[in-house]
Every structure is written in C-alpha cells, then in structure tokens.
Write an enzyme that holds these catalytic residues in place. Structure first.
Site, PDB file in Angstrom:
ATOM      1  N   ASP A 232     -31.775  -8.869  -2.366  1.00  0.00           N
ATOM      2  CA  ASP A 232     -31.191  -7.569  -2.692  1.00  0.00           C
ATOM      3  C   ASP A 232     -29.841  -7.728  -3.384  1.00  0.00           C
ATOM      4  O   ASP A 232     -28.977  -8.492  -2.931  1.00  0.00           O
ATOM      5  CB  ASP A 232     -31.034  -6.753  -1.409  1.00  0.00           C
ATOM      6  CG  ASP A 232     -30.509  -5.363  -1.656  1.00  0.00           C
ATOM      7  OD1 ASP A 232     -31.173  -4.591  -2.362  1.00  0.00           O
ATOM      8  OD2 ASP A 232     -29.403  -5.061  -1.152  1.00  0.00           O
ATOM      9  N   GLU A 269     -32.736  -9.093  -7.316  1.00  0.00           N
ATOM     10  CA  GLU A 269     -32.355  -7.806  -7.885  1.00  0.00           C
ATOM     11  C   GLU A 269     -30.948  -8.005  -8.448  1.00  0.00           C
ATOM     12  O   GLU A 269     -30.013  -8.311  -7.696  1.00  0.00           O
ATOM     13  CB  GLU A 269     -32.338  -6.698  -6.842  1.00  0.00           C
ATOM     14  CG  GLU A 269     -31.920  -5.360  -7.446  1.00  0.00           C
ATOM     15  CD  GLU A 269     -31.490  -4.330  -6.411  1.00  0.00           C
ATOM     16  OE1 GLU A 269     -31.460  -3.137  -6.763  1.00  0.00           O
ATOM     17  OE2 GLU A 269     -31.174  -4.707  -5.272  1.00  0.00           O
TER      18      GLU A 269
END
Length: 569
Positions: A232, A269
């Site tokens: 993330d 990401e």
C-alpha cells in the site's frame, strides 16, 4: 520487562548480544494466551503476534503453523499473464468470512481470473472495516476467521488453480490498538505522512524496524502460502538510506522464492510514476515486480464519464489522447506538468527495459469507488455499452488486468467507506470528518453515508443473485468472453509495450489499437463510427453489439457505445 503466559508471569532478561532486546522462555502450546508488560505497566499484545483472538487490544495467542494440514499441491502462478481480482473479505459475501468467500471461488475460475487479491486482513478494531487501519502486522483479523481461516481460503484457492495476493500496509498503523511505539522507535518525527509520524525506515533504530516489516512480509508468503503481496502507498515510505527499504524487501522475497521453488512477487501502489520502482535491481531499480497504474485508470475514467474534478483534470482535457499515451508508454505523467499537483510529475518509462506486465491496468478499484461520497461504481455512472468498452480496454490492454469484485456483472451495489471503531470519540471523529470532507465539495450531510452505521457496510456487500438476471448476466458473459480471448491469443499477453499501436479520434470518440494480429476498437460516442482498420482479412473474436468485418475500404462500422475485438490474419 515481564512475560505473562497462560496466567503465569516470568521476568525477561536483557539480551547481551542484541542491543534493545529482552529474552526469556515459557511453556506454551497452540492457543496459549500471552503478552508483555513494560516497566510494570499493563500487559500488551506481542508486536509479532500471530493471532489476536480478542482483537487488537487483547492478549496474543500462540500459533503453531505446522498443525495445519495443507491439501493442495501447489507450485505457484507467476505474475506474467495473470489476471487479478481485488476482493474485500468482509463484503465479498454477506457472512464476511474466509470460509464464505472460499465457497465463491469457483465463480472466479469460471470467469477466467488467475489470482484473487485480498484487501488487508490484519486485525483492526470492531468487526467491519476496509482493513487499512490494521495493527499486529503478523496476525489475521479474527472475525474473518483468523489464521486458520486464511489458510483454508488459500488452500481452497490453490486447489482450484488460483493464486492469492495479499494487500499489506507498511506505511502506517491504525490509531486504535497500536502499541508499537511503546516497544521501540517504530515511528519517527523526522518525517511526516498523512497519518502522522512516519514509520522509522532511516532514523536511529531503523535496522530493527525494517527487519520487522521484511519478516512480516515473508511470514505471509511462507506460513500462509500467499503468492504475492500488494504494498500500500509505497510513496509514503520515506527512506533516505542508500539502500531503499523496497530494494531490501524485494531481495528477501526473491530469495524466499528461490528457496521454496514458487514464483513470489510484489506489487506496489505508487503515486510517483517512477520507473525505478519496477526496474530490476540488477539494472539499478528497486526490484518491485509490478505496480498499479493509476494513469491508465484516470484517462479511461475521464473518457467514459467526462469527470474533470481533482486529479481527473489533467486527463479530461483530451481523454483519448491521454488514454492512447498510457497504452503505448505506460505513464501519462512522465515528466509532464500536472495541474492537479501544480508541478511537473513522473519520468519516462523505458519500453525496451520494462515489460508491460509490470503495470496493472484497471477501470475500477476499492479506492476509486470507495473514496467517492456515495461509493458509486462505474455501473452507476455510465451506460452498459460504455461499461463494455471499459472491459474491452482493460482486458486487452498491454498491462496485467485487475478487476474489482462485482465489476464483472456490473454490480448494482455500491462500495462505500465503512468503519466499526469501538472508541466512541474516534468513531464520532471519523463520521464527522467524512461529512465535512464532502460538504466542502457540495454534498449535503444527509447524502454522505455514515461510516459507523452498520447499514453502510451491509449496502456494500455483493448481491450474488444479480449475475443470474439481466442486465448483469449479459455483462458477465462479456467479461468471460473477453478473458477467454485473452487466454487464447498470446498477442494479448505479449510483454512488449512498444508493440502496441494506437489510433483515435478525440472528437468522434473512438479509439483502436493493435497488438500483434489482434485489433481492438471502442466507440465511446453516441453515433456509429467508421474506423479505419485496413483491408486485411479479419474475423470477430468478441463484439458487444453485432458488427460486420471491415469491407474492401478497410472501414469498420462500429455501433455507438460499443466494442469489438478482431483477429486480422
């Protein structure tokens, strides 16, 4: 420091060989409850806890990973050629458990995906939430089924031939149940992130923090047999050391892959548009195996919806031009000026060195849906024909495609932001903050769902009766057809990004591209379009609406809001 295990308290001693560490031994078995007390304080859960039976604030429990009997013979599935399916365990089924989700995995096999990507499963307060406020980075959310439930899910997926990817959050921990700062310098005020103090990757004490995160990642891949990790928001991992944390992590994962004989991979990401993230370490990069490509999403979303607010402004000026650039160059912002950021952004991606599968392409994700005020999916914004165009572009583009759960049947259920904070003050702050955030954009308070209302989560659960009726059944058949075409035609999984050739008409709203002998054309306009494809003999592989092959003039007459995939031999 003391250890309390199964009601018995034992003193720990300083480890003479490891600065800052304490050690001791105690008899324990699978399920034994334990915790640590610092300076005569309360008993706290283990930072490396494998299980939190009573939630983030309770005692930890011993997990004997060798007790689980794996049944599936599994040698792994690599990332090249993959199709990912992003899933949230808590809303994939009304039950919201690993076991209930495992019962639906046959649907994914029939659909044609290769990997299911789970949103975070670390423990978080309450029962329901997105998972990005998790703590205990080695443990599994108990209401989902705990570590045993996750293993059963993975084992079932592998038995069906599906790989499993897990979303992990290294850039911050939730505000509730986060006891790491009491055990050491896990965070630093040297840097700041949107969530407060940054994870300590480069300040004093950071050697142990980096090891903590790397070993947590390896534990998911080793102990739970996960096949890949989605990292993330890696742009929030502030690290000024000469060897970046991501490089250290990618090397450790590659070594584990070599030891186990299974292909393992990392997907980042990233908001940086920096090709070094996905460039191999031997070529001077950080060695992450792939990353999400938001530029493709933003260009596609702008072309479909006409939305131009926020970061869509950079793409909405000429959305098909932006889309064409991403299809051929990967990034739209590759050193260009970004009006949203007020500065230049990104750098060019070398198409001769970076394989196309290292970028993930998608038309919808949990972020792009859930961060809208009402969690409305693309199906609530555009016509079925435009949804069909989005599917065609996503599933035939050069990138590794990813779907968001329910997208394949144009799910009518929203996917909204929901929480279940047990701290009344935090719960109120989250609810009020959500309303204020969207009130600034013109939304009435009563139109913004309350994250703490259980109905918000319930509305977000998939309705599994939808695929059996129209118009959902037709869309599901379209996705299955496109995925079958992708599987049967190697040109669509060719890793050479430079081989994609694009033509488009911004005003008439059509776009076509070539990948080997495969031609893909979409008409986003409200009128039929004549698209020049050449006079080579062709046959239709998939078409949303009936369409004739190009005649002697080489023109394809494509109906409004429609898509077609052709083979020109």
């Amino acid at each position: 420091m003391t250890l309390r295990c199964d009601g018995v308290t034992r003193a720990l001693e300083r480890d003479p060989e490891r600065e800052g560490w304490w050690r001791g031994e105690a008899e324990a078995h699978d399920g034994s409850r334990y915790g640590f007390a610092l300076d005569d304080g309360p008993v706290l859960p283990d930072p490396r806890s494998r299980r939190q039976p009573d939630g983030p604030d309770g005692l930890s429990a011993v997990v004997d990973h060798d007790r689980f009997e794996w049944s599936a013979e599994w040698s792994g599935r690599p990332l090249p050629g993959a199709v990912l399916y992003e899933t949230h365990i808590g809303t994939f089924t009304p039950e919201g458990t690993f076991d209930a989700a495992a019962e639906r995995l046959g649907h994914l096999v029939d659909l044609g995906v290769t990997h299911v990507e789970l949103m975070p499963v670390c423990p978080f307060p309450g029962r329901h939430g997105w998972g990005y406020e998790g703590v205990s980075l080695w443990a599994v959310h108990e209401p989902y089924g705990g570590p045993e439930g996750l293993k059963r899910f993975v084992d079932r997926a592998h038995a069906l031939g599906l790989g499993v990817v897990l979303d992990v959050v290294h850039n911050h921990l939730g505000p509730s149940g986060n006891y790491l700062p009491r055990f050491g310098p896990y965070f630093t005020d040297t840097h700041h992130t949107p969530w407060g103090a940054a994870v300590n990757l480069d300040a004093p004490g950071s050697d142990e923090v980096r090891a903590y995160l790397v070993q947590s990642a390896l534990a998911w891949l080793r102990d739970h047999r996960i096949d890949g990790l989605r990292l993330d928001a890696v742009h929030a991992l502030v690290d000024t050391r000469a060897r970046h944390f991501l490089e250290e992590l990618s090397e450790a994962v590659d070594e584990l892959a070599a030891d186990t004989g299974r292909p393992l991979f990392l997907i980042a990401e990233s908001d940086l548009n920096d090709p070094r993230i996905i460039t191999p370490r031997g070529s001077g990069g950080l060695g992450i195996h792939a990353q999400w490509n938001d530029d493709f999403h933003h260009a596609l979303h702008s072309a479909l919806t006409g939305e131009s607010q926020g970061y869509y402004a950079d793409f909405a000026r000429a959305p098909l031009t932006a889309l064409a650039k991403t299809l051929t160059g990967g990034f739209f912002h590759d050193g260009t000026y970004s009006s949203f950021r007020g500065r230049h952004h990104g750098r060019p991606l070398d198409r001769t060195r970076v394989a196309a599968h290292r970028l993930l392409g998608y038309s919808q994700t949990h972020d792009q849906i859930g961060n809208r005020a009402q969690g409305d999916r693309l199906a609530g914004l555009v016509s079925p024909g435009l949804l069909a165009c989005a599917a065609a572009l996503t599933l035939t583009a050069p990138f590794t495609p990813m779907l968001f759960m329910g997208e394949e049947w144009a799910a009518g259920t929203p996917w909204q932001f929901f929480t279940d904070h047990t701290d009344p003050e935090l719960a109120k702050a989250v609810s009020d903050g959500r309303r204020r955030e969207f009130a600034a954009h013109g939304w009435a308070e009563q139109d913004v769902p309350d994250p703490q209302d259980p109905a918000t989560r319930d509305r977000s659960c998939l309705d599994w009766s939808e695929p059996e009726r129209e118009p959902h059944a037709r869309m599901l058949a379209w996705y299955r057809q496109l995925l079958a075409v992708r599987r049967d035609h190697p040109d669509l999984t060719d890793p050479d990004l430079a081989d994609t050739k694009v033509a488009y008409d911004e005003d008439r709203r059509w776009l076509a591209f070539r990948r080997g002998d495969v031609r893909v054309a979409v008409n986003l306009g409200t009128d039929p379009a004549d698209i020049p494809l050449g006079s080579r003999e062709a046959r239709v592989l998939a078409a949303w609406e009936p369409v004739d092959i190009p005649g002697a003039d080489g023109l394809l007459r494509l109906p409004a809001e429609s898509a077609v995939v052709l083979l020109q031999e």
